[in-house]
Scaffold this motif. Structure first.
Motif: not given
Length: 337
Positions: A195-201, A233-235, A240-248, A265-271
């Motif tokens: 149903n979902f994957l975790v991390h995918v770095v 992870p390449p957020i 651009d491919r799927t639903t992405v959620a945030l975990g701690t 996530a906001a300051k270190l990625t292009e999201a």
């Protein structure tokens, strides 16, 4: 009842001045009109990946590798979990969940160690609190049956076919770690139709294609990935491919603060800030099958109210950017769960 202020309304978090009307725990209306409140009203967070049992071992294991820290059965966290009494573990988890409640988290998707007993211990820990966890049991089918699904450690650790089939028959969630250290376990994880994957770095193009084609969501944990040295992870590519959620992720390594995770996530990625806020609210709720994460009529009234006149937030020119990149625990005025 109602709450007033600048409301981040709907799936796009459109900032509107007005009030949210709540009846019997459900949002019945979002009324746009002039109000005197400077508060900011947004959906409460859904933390898409946690290991709350690690609350007994905060900041333990400095300098250890990821495998030395968390690999079953003899990683440091597992040894510390075995050494702790049940009462110690329950109290430590309760303290972490209380922090989550105070900082606006409505629910969290927990990969819960300890089999059936681990599931029961977490349920005891949240008794009387307003946070409602989604508990994915680990290690046994019985733990899955006692909880809300199964949380697999990774396809390189075991086959997990039996557990996946049992979880599907039970109509529950199946999540699995994948691509945290390298790409070797991503295809086997995808073969399980989780149903979902975790991390995918560390996805390769073929993995991104498969994730997109299968519409499999991903829960990312960028602070944890950086702390353990596996990379980020390449957020942007995942968004651009799927639903992405945030975990701690592990409380052992990071506080379960969605404010800190969003800022990171906001300051270190292009999201964009809007995408990050969606990752912290609606997308986690979508993975878990929860009726929250969006401020609109018909949704459960799981709301976070920030003081827009706090010393930290006053004068912000972009409310969504301020919520994601600047807001923190001291700006929380109210939490409705």
């Amino acid at each position: 009842m109602f709450v007033e202020g600048t409301i981040l309304r709907g799936p796009n978090f459109d900032p509107v001045e007005g009030r949210v009307v709540v009846e019997d725990g459900t949002i019945t209306a979002v009324e746009e009109e002039s109000v005197s409140s400077s508060d900011v009203v947004l959906p409460a967070f859904v933390n898409a990946h946690t290991h709350i049992g690690d609350s007994i071992a905060k900041e333990a294991g400095a300098g250890l590798s990821l495998e030395e820290l968390v690999a079953p059965p003899d990683g440091l966290k597992h040894r510390l979990l075995r050494e702790a009494t049940r009462a110690e573990t329950v109290e430590a988890m309760r303290r972490s969940v209380r922090f989550m409640q105070r900082t606006g988290t409505a629910s969290f998707l927990e990969f819960r160690e300890g089999g059936v007993e681990g599931v029961f211990a977490l349920r005891e820990a949240v008794e009387g609190l307003d946070v409602d966890p989604v508990i994915l049991g680990r290690e046994t089918v019985e733990a899955m049956e006692a909880g809300d699904g199964f949380g697999a450690s990774g396809a390189n650790d075991a086959d997990f076919g039996h557990e996946r089939n049992a979880t599907a028959r039970a109509g529950k969630l199946f999540g699995i770690h994948a691509g945290e250290v390298d790409s070797s376990d991503i295809n086997p994880a995808l073969d399980l139709s989780p149903n979902f994957l975790v991390h995918v770095v560390h996805p390769e193009p073929i993995h991104l294609d498969r994730i997109e084609d299968s519409e499999i969501p991903v829960a990312v944990c960028p602070r944890s990935n950086l702390v353990t040295g596996v990379g980020l992870p390449p957020i942007r590519e995942l968004l651009d491919r799927t639903t992405v959620a945030l975990g701690t992720d592990n409380v052992m390594l990071n506080s379960p603060s969605m404010f800190r995770e969003m800022e990171f996530a906001a300051k270190l990625t292009e999201a964009s800030p809007r995408e990050v806020l969606r990752m912290a609210t609606r997308n986690g709720a979508q993975i878990a099958g929860l009726n929250c994460g969006v401020v609109e009529p018909g949704r459960d009234a799981k709301l976070l109210v920030l003081d827009g006149d706090s010393d930290n937030l006053v004068g912000s020119r972009n409310v969504i950017r301020a919520v994601v990149r600047r807001a923190g625990a001291t700006d929380v005025k109210d939490v409705l769960l």
